[in-house]
Write a protein that holds these residues in place. Structure first.
Motif, PDB file in Angstrom:
ATOM      1  N   ALA A 103       7.962  -0.615   1.706  1.00 57.35           N
ATOM      2  CA  ALA A 103       9.157   0.225   1.647  1.00 57.35           C
ATOM      3  C   ALA A 103       9.014   1.509   2.454  1.00 57.35           C
ATOM      4  O   ALA A 103       9.969   1.971   3.075  1.00 57.35           O
ATOM      5  CB  ALA A 103       9.483   0.557   0.189  1.00 57.35           C
ATOM      6  N   THR A 104       7.807   2.102   2.469  1.00 54.13           N
ATOM      7  CA  THR A 104       7.634   3.416   3.097  1.00 54.13           C
ATOM      8  C   THR A 104       7.036   3.348   4.496  1.00 54.13           C
ATOM      9  O   THR A 104       7.187   4.289   5.282  1.00 54.13           O
ATOM     10  CB  THR A 104       6.720   4.297   2.236  1.00 54.13           C
ATOM     11  OG1 THR A 104       5.403   3.724   2.202  1.00 54.13           O
ATOM     12  CG2 THR A 104       7.256   4.405   0.814  1.00 54.13           C
ATOM     13  N   GLY A 105       6.347   2.250   4.804  1.00 56.06           N
ATOM     14  CA  GLY A 105       5.670   2.170   6.093  1.00 56.06           C
ATOM     15  C   GLY A 105       4.468   3.069   6.187  1.00 56.06           C
ATOM     16  O   GLY A 105       3.955   3.319   7.285  1.00 56.06           O
ATOM     17  N   GLU A 106       3.970   3.541   5.040  1.00 58.57           N
ATOM     18  CA  GLU A 106       2.824   4.443   5.034  1.00 58.57           C
ATOM     19  C   GLU A 106       1.601   3.754   4.451  1.00 58.57           C
ATOM     20  O   GLU A 106       1.703   2.974   3.495  1.00 58.57           O
ATOM     21  CB  GLU A 106       3.140   5.693   4.216  1.00 58.57           C
ATOM     22  CG  GLU A 106       4.256   6.530   4.809  1.00 58.57           C
ATOM     23  CD  GLU A 106       4.577   7.751   3.963  1.00 58.57           C
ATOM     24  OE1 GLU A 106       5.447   8.530   4.372  1.00 58.57           O
ATOM     25  OE2 GLU A 106       3.958   7.901   2.884  1.00 58.57           O
ATOM     26  N   GLN A 107       0.440   4.056   5.034  1.00 59.24           N
ATOM     27  CA  GLN A 107      -0.812   3.458   4.590  1.00 59.24           C
ATOM     28  C   GLN A 107      -1.197   4.000   3.212  1.00 59.24           C
ATOM     29  O   GLN A 107      -0.929   5.146   2.877  1.00 59.24           O
ATOM     30  CB  GLN A 107      -1.911   3.787   5.594  1.00 59.24           C
ATOM     31  CG  GLN A 107      -3.300   3.323   5.182  1.00 59.24           C
ATOM     32  CD  GLN A 107      -4.366   3.722   6.182  1.00 59.24           C
ATOM     33  OE1 GLN A 107      -4.370   3.247   7.297  1.00 59.24           O
ATOM     34  NE2 GLN A 107      -5.250   4.615   5.782  1.00 59.24           N
ATOM     35  N   VAL A 108      -1.827   3.147   2.397  1.00 62.59           N
ATOM     36  CA  VAL A 108      -2.380   3.548   1.106  1.00 62.59           C
ATOM     37  C   VAL A 108      -3.870   3.231   1.119  1.00 62.59           C
ATOM     38  O   VAL A 108      -4.280   2.134   1.527  1.00 62.59           O
ATOM     39  CB  VAL A 108      -1.696   2.799  -0.058  1.00 62.59           C
ATOM     40  CG1 VAL A 108      -2.422   3.078  -1.372  1.00 62.59           C
ATOM     41  CG2 VAL A 108      -0.237   3.209  -0.175  1.00 62.59           C
ATOM     42  N   TYR A 109      -4.676   4.190   0.656  1.00 65.40           N
ATOM     43  CA  TYR A 109      -6.130   4.003   0.590  1.00 65.40           C
ATOM     44  C   TYR A 109      -6.603   4.390  -0.799  1.00 65.40           C
ATOM     45  O   TYR A 109      -6.350   5.494  -1.263  1.00 65.40           O
ATOM     46  CB  TYR A 109      -6.825   4.869   1.641  1.00 65.40           C
ATOM     47  CG  TYR A 109      -8.337   4.859   1.562  1.00 65.40           C
ATOM     48  CD1 TYR A 109      -9.067   6.037   1.580  1.00 65.40           C
ATOM     49  CD2 TYR A 109      -9.047   3.662   1.469  1.00 65.40           C
ATOM     50  CE1 TYR A 109     -10.456   6.042   1.512  1.00 65.40           C
ATOM     51  CE2 TYR A 109     -10.432   3.650   1.401  1.00 65.40           C
ATOM     52  CZ  TYR A 109     -11.130   4.844   1.414  1.00 65.40           C
ATOM     53  OH  TYR A 109     -12.495   4.833   1.347  1.00 65.40           O
ATOM     54  N   LEU A 110      -7.257   3.455  -1.478  1.00 61.81           N
ATOM     55  CA  LEU A 110      -7.787   3.704  -2.818  1.00 61.81           C
ATOM     56  C   LEU A 110      -9.270   3.361  -2.853  1.00 61.81           C
ATOM     57  O   LEU A 110      -9.676   2.303  -2.359  1.00 61.81           O
ATOM     58  CB  LEU A 110      -7.044   2.871  -3.864  1.00 61.81           C
ATOM     59  CG  LEU A 110      -5.555   3.189  -4.053  1.00 61.81           C
ATOM     60  CD1 LEU A 110      -4.952   2.262  -5.088  1.00 61.81           C
ATOM     61  CD2 LEU A 110      -5.351   4.634  -4.463  1.00 61.81           C
ATOM     62  N   LEU A 120      -4.600   2.320 -15.379  1.00 65.36           N
ATOM     63  CA  LEU A 120      -3.713   1.627 -14.435  1.00 65.36           C
ATOM     64  C   LEU A 120      -2.676   2.554 -13.813  1.00 65.36           C
ATOM     65  O   LEU A 120      -2.383   2.450 -12.621  1.00 65.36           O
ATOM     66  CB  LEU A 120      -3.010   0.468 -15.141  1.00 65.36           C
ATOM     67  CG  LEU A 120      -3.895  -0.698 -15.574  1.00 65.36           C
ATOM     68  CD1 LEU A 120      -3.091  -1.699 -16.391  1.00 65.36           C
ATOM     69  CD2 LEU A 120      -4.507  -1.390 -14.361  1.00 65.36           C
ATOM     70  N   LEU A 121      -2.115   3.470 -14.601  1.00 62.46           N
ATOM     71  CA  LEU A 121      -0.998   4.265 -14.103  1.00 62.46           C
ATOM     72  C   LEU A 121      -1.404   5.563 -13.424  1.00 62.46           C
ATOM     73  O   LEU A 121      -0.594   6.155 -12.715  1.00 62.46           O
ATOM     74  CB  LEU A 121      -0.025   4.571 -15.252  1.00 62.46           C
ATOM     75  CG  LEU A 121       0.689   3.355 -15.861  1.00 62.46           C
ATOM     76  CD1 LEU A 121       1.764   3.798 -16.847  1.00 62.46           C
ATOM     77  CD2 LEU A 121       1.305   2.478 -14.781  1.00 62.46           C
ATOM     78  N   THR A 122      -2.630   6.028 -13.621  1.00 69.00           N
ATOM     79  CA  THR A 122      -3.021   7.285 -12.973  1.00 69.00           C
ATOM     80  C   THR A 122      -3.967   7.092 -11.797  1.00 69.00           C
ATOM     81  O   THR A 122      -4.199   8.037 -11.053  1.00 69.00           O
ATOM     82  CB  THR A 122      -3.694   8.239 -13.985  1.00 69.00           C
ATOM     83  OG1 THR A 122      -4.942   7.689 -14.418  1.00 69.00           O
ATOM     84  CG2 THR A 122      -2.792   8.479 -15.185  1.00 69.00           C
ATOM     85  N   ARG A 123      -4.500   5.878 -11.606  1.00 65.57           N
ATOM     86  CA  ARG A 123      -5.529   5.743 -10.557  1.00 65.57           C
ATOM     87  C   ARG A 123      -4.947   5.886  -9.164  1.00 65.57           C
ATOM     88  O   ARG A 123      -5.655   6.315  -8.243  1.00 65.57           O
ATOM     89  CB  ARG A 123      -6.278   4.423 -10.710  1.00 65.57           C
ATOM     90  CG  ARG A 123      -5.460   3.157 -10.558  1.00 65.57           C
ATOM     91  CD  ARG A 123      -6.359   1.959 -10.828  1.00 65.57           C
ATOM     92  NE  ARG A 123      -5.683   0.684 -10.708  1.00 65.57           N
ATOM     93  CZ  ARG A 123      -6.264  -0.485 -10.957  1.00 65.57           C
ATOM     94  NH1 ARG A 123      -7.525  -0.510 -11.339  1.00 65.57           N
ATOM     95  NH2 ARG A 123      -5.612  -1.611 -10.822  1.00 65.57           N
ATOM     96  N   ALA A 124      -3.685   5.554  -8.970  1.00 64.14           N
ATOM     97  CA  ALA A 124      -3.081   5.713  -7.646  1.00 64.14           C
ATOM     98  C   ALA A 124      -2.365   7.049  -7.514  1.00 64.14           C
ATOM     99  O   ALA A 124      -2.396   7.681  -6.459  1.00 64.14           O
ATOM    100  CB  ALA A 124      -2.109   4.568  -7.359  1.00 64.14           C
ATOM    101  N   SER A 125      -1.721   7.490  -8.596  1.00 69.65           N
ATOM    102  CA  SER A 125      -0.894   8.704  -8.509  1.00 69.65           C
ATOM    103  C   SER A 125      -1.635   9.967  -8.922  1.00 69.65           C
ATOM    104  O   SER A 125      -1.265  11.068  -8.520  1.00 69.65           O
ATOM    105  CB  SER A 125       0.333   8.543  -9.419  1.00 69.65           C
ATOM    106  OG  SER A 125      -0.060   8.481 -10.776  1.00 69.65           O
ATOM    107  N   GLY A 126      -2.694   9.829  -9.743  1.00 69.07           N
ATOM    108  CA  GLY A 126      -3.289  11.004 -10.355  1.00 69.07           C
ATOM    109  C   GLY A 126      -2.390  11.527 -11.464  1.00 69.07           C
ATOM    110  O   GLY A 126      -1.377  10.920 -11.815  1.00 69.07           O
ATOM    111  N   HIS A 127      -2.726  12.692 -12.028  1.00 64.18           N
ATOM    112  CA  HIS A 127      -1.892  13.292 -13.067  1.00 64.18           C
ATOM    113  C   HIS A 127      -2.146  14.787 -13.076  1.00 64.18           C
ATOM    114  O   HIS A 127      -3.245  15.255 -12.768  1.00 64.18           O
ATOM    115  CB  HIS A 127      -2.195  12.686 -14.438  1.00 64.18           C
ATOM    116  CG  HIS A 127      -3.570  12.976 -14.950  1.00 64.18           C
ATOM    117  ND1 HIS A 127      -4.714  12.454 -14.380  1.00 64.18           N
ATOM    118  CD2 HIS A 127      -3.994  13.762 -15.983  1.00 64.18           C
ATOM    119  CE1 HIS A 127      -5.772  12.891 -15.025  1.00 64.18           C
ATOM    120  NE2 HIS A 127      -5.372  13.686 -16.003  1.00 64.18           N
TER     121      HIS A 127
END
Length: 666
Positions: free
Chosen positions: A84-91, A385-392
């Motif tokens: 949707a965003t065309g942006e890379q994600v790195y985890l 599950l919900l904070t590992r990509a977004s943080g908090h």
């Protein structure tokens, strides 16, 4: 025309020969694959990827069909985001579970993952390219190092962790263990400076037989918010316990907020549940409404009751209370808004995301093998599950309760002989496990029943050579207490405690909340009442990977092990030391210490149960060494069963290894 390299759409000068490009991708020394479209159909895989996942036939399959086990692990939403965003994600250190098709083995891995947008000829994003590096071994090594340095980290936390200590003191240490409701709680401190926050939770049984769940959120952070939270939690707890009336308790809390300025605009969610019928009343008071999830994963949010936050001029009456019903097996989750207001997430999307994640966790479609208690999984895996990509950026509080079938009461006829102690211990331990009672509380109850049974075997029929039996019963009450009874038809004898004998009843009294003994001409009944709780988890961002206690039960038999590599004479005991094993325990220690003529260290780290018979033996052995001018050193690390018992009866021992004083115990 030349016989030069074949052209891929006339771009040979850019891409090179098509076969060479394909060969290069196939031999890339990294795990890689690509997907196409909103279904994320797999369109390319290289050799390392196929070898890594143990699968070969994936081309053309949607990701959900190729890896169905990943659907509950919040992986597909990342593909959706990149598309949707065309942006890379790195985890980094991304935890995932998959099943190898070549062996059928389920494996858990940690990887550094990159999701790249894949573009079509017109420059639009048409799919996703993924590459990953397996870092499982490094993560495992890091986890092992964390365990080895746990004691040092705890000391460091004590030195600079005033905030965390404050939260622990102001929040309940645990939640009740009940027969019809399984409850779990977790509290995740904010990422930002781990600042103390105003979130709180509480769980208590009410006088009318119902069970209350509470989550609240004071505006702001810092010590002032925590102090205000502590006042409000205690006031609401006291009013609910006294009245069982949500509206009256909330009205009292609202009145108190006018006297405590920092309490104004505090949001609170209160639920009162009847465990037998599932009927519930609740008030949201400006707080996000509870989420209800069925065993099958169906979700629904309860309607907000309309009452606003406390201290802002509203009124709490019967009209502020909502009603609903929790079916058998359904789970209700109370939470603070920190789980919704995560960076980069809008409220509507977060609400849907929370419901989806919790449904996957309840049905065990997410990260498997962490716990067999859905409420406990929800309170930890949801955070992971919900904070590992977004943080908090805010504290997050989760409080979950599930209606379940009660454990059956225990009733055991026991033959009055020492050989019955081990089977009795095993049967009571199995019942405690079924009742979801563990940790210190399980140890206290188990210790009590063995002491009381030993007392019956030793004294109830001392003048009779006939074969006798007694009865052990146990039940978990609706108030969160174990009631356990040991009843015999023998003759009562008054105990006569001394430094080395008659300690069973004294030790039992010190371990449990209440011991009541009744006796008459028909026999004796000893009844133990002990409140049982499940610890709440107070977490930081570094604690989010599941760290359940290792399931390595103590061996049922006593093992006595000589340790010749120690600096001096030393022996280690592993297993239970009770009336059935104490003779071997005493004999082996006497031999190792040459009947008290030479110094000896006895390592009690592995002792799973130190009964009064074992305490008496240690008293006699210590006296034997003193009489011979030598030293018997008893070693039991702090927190072990042996340390707890020896501290209770004031038996001298060391909690730091006397032979290796510079080594931290683990």
């Amino acid at each position: 025309m030349s016989d030069g390299p074949r052209d891929d759409r006339g771009r040979s000068g850019v891409t090179g020969d098509l076969d060479v490009v394909r060969s290069v991708f196939e031999e890339l020394p990294l795990v890689s694959y690509a997907t196409d479209g909103p279904e994320h159909r797999i369109v390319a895989t290289n050799a390392m990827f196929r070898q890594y996942v143990g699968r070969t036939h994936m081309i053309g399959m949607p990701l959900a069909d190729a890896f169905p086990e990943s659907m509950g692990q919040q992986i597909v939403p990342i593909f959706d985001q990149v598309l949707a965003t065309g942006e890379q994600v790195y985890l980094r250190s991304f935890r995932a579970q998959l099943t190898r098709q070549d062996t059928g083995e389920q494996i858990e891995v940690y990887t550094d993952l990159r999701w790249h947008p894949r573009h079509g000829p017109d420059g639009k994003v048409v799919g996703v390219i993924v590459d990953l590096v397996d870092v499982t071994e490094q993560v495992r090594q890091h986890q092992a190092e964390q365990r080895r340095t746990a004691e040092a980290e705890r000391r460091l936390e004590q030195a600079r962790g005033v905030i965390t200590t404050l939260q622990r003191e102001l929040l309940p240490a645990g939640v009740p263990v009940l027969p019809r409701v399984q409850v779990s709680a977790s509290y995740l401190l904010a990422d930002a400076d781990t600042a103390a926050g105003g979130d709180w939770f509480d769980a208590l049984t009410l006088a009318d037989g119902r069970f209350a769940l509470i989550v609240g959120d004071v505006v702001g952070h810092g010590v002032a918010a925590s102090a205000t939270m502590g006042q409000l939690r205690l006031l609401l707890h006291e009013r609910l316990a006294a009245t069982s009336d949500i509206a009256a308790a909330m009205a009292a809390l609202d009145a108190a907020a006018t006297e405590v300025p920092a309490a104004r605009a505090t949001t609170v969610c209160v639920v009162a549940l009847d465990p037998a019928t599932g009927a519930l009343q609740y008030c949201t008071a400006g707080h996000p409404p509870p989420l209800v999830v069925s065993r099958e994963g169906a979700t629904r949010y309860l309607p907000a009751t309309g009452a606003g936050p406390i201290g802002v001029g509203g009124a709490f009456t019967g009209a502020s209370i909502g009603k609903d019903r929790l079916a058998d097996g359904e789970l209700i989750l109370l939470y603070s808004d920190g789980i919704l207001e995560r960076p980069g997430r809008d409220l509507a999307g977060s609400t849907v995301e929370l419901a989806t994640a919790v449904a996957d966790i309840v049905t065990d479609r997410a990260l498997q093998g962490d716990s067999d208690l859905p409420a406990e999984r929800v309170c930890v895996q949801t955070l992971e599950l919900l904070t590992r990509a977004s943080g908090h950026t805010d504290d997050i509080t989760l409080l979950a309760a599930q209606r379940v079938d009660p454990p059956p009461p225990l009733r055991l006829p026991v033959t009055a002989e020492l050989g019955s102690l081990q089977p009795l211990r095993d049967q009571v331990k199995a019942w405690l496990t079924e009742a979801r009672i563990d940790g210190f509380d399980a140890g206290a109850v188990l210790h009590a029943v063995v002491e009381l049974a030993t007392n019956v075997i030793d004294h109830a029929w001392i003048d009779s050579a006939d074969r006798h039996a007694f009865t052990v019963t146990a039940a978990l009450t609706g108030t969160g207490r174990v009631e356990l009874s040991v009843a015999d038809r023998g003759r009562w004898r008054e105990p006569s405690p001394s430094p080395d004998r008659g300690l069973g009843l004294v030790m039992t009294t010190g371990l449990v909340d209440r011991l009541r003994i009744e006796h008459d001409a028909n026999g004796t009944s000893a009844t133990v009442t002990h409140r049982v709780r499940r610890p709440a988890r107070l977490l930081t961002a570094n604690d989010l990977t599941w760290t359940a206690a290792p399931r390595n039960p103590a061996p049922p038999l006593l093992l006595m092990l000589d340790q010749p590599s120690a600096p001096g004479p030393r022996i280690r005991a592993d297993g239970p030391v009770d009336a059935a094993t104490v003779a071997e325990f005493d004999r082996t220690i006497r031999a190792a210490g040459s009947s008290g003529t030479r110094p000896l260290t006895v390592d009690l780290t592995g002792v799973s149960h130190l009964a009064s018979a074992g305490v008496s033996a240690l008293h006699r052995l210590a006296a034997l060494h003193r009489d011979n001018g030598t030293h018997l050193r008893l070693y039991a690390p702090a927190g072990t069963p042996a340390d707890a018992i020896m501290s209770l009866v004031a038996l001298d021992h060391e909690t730091r290894d006397p032979d290796y004083p510079d080594v931290l115990s683990t």
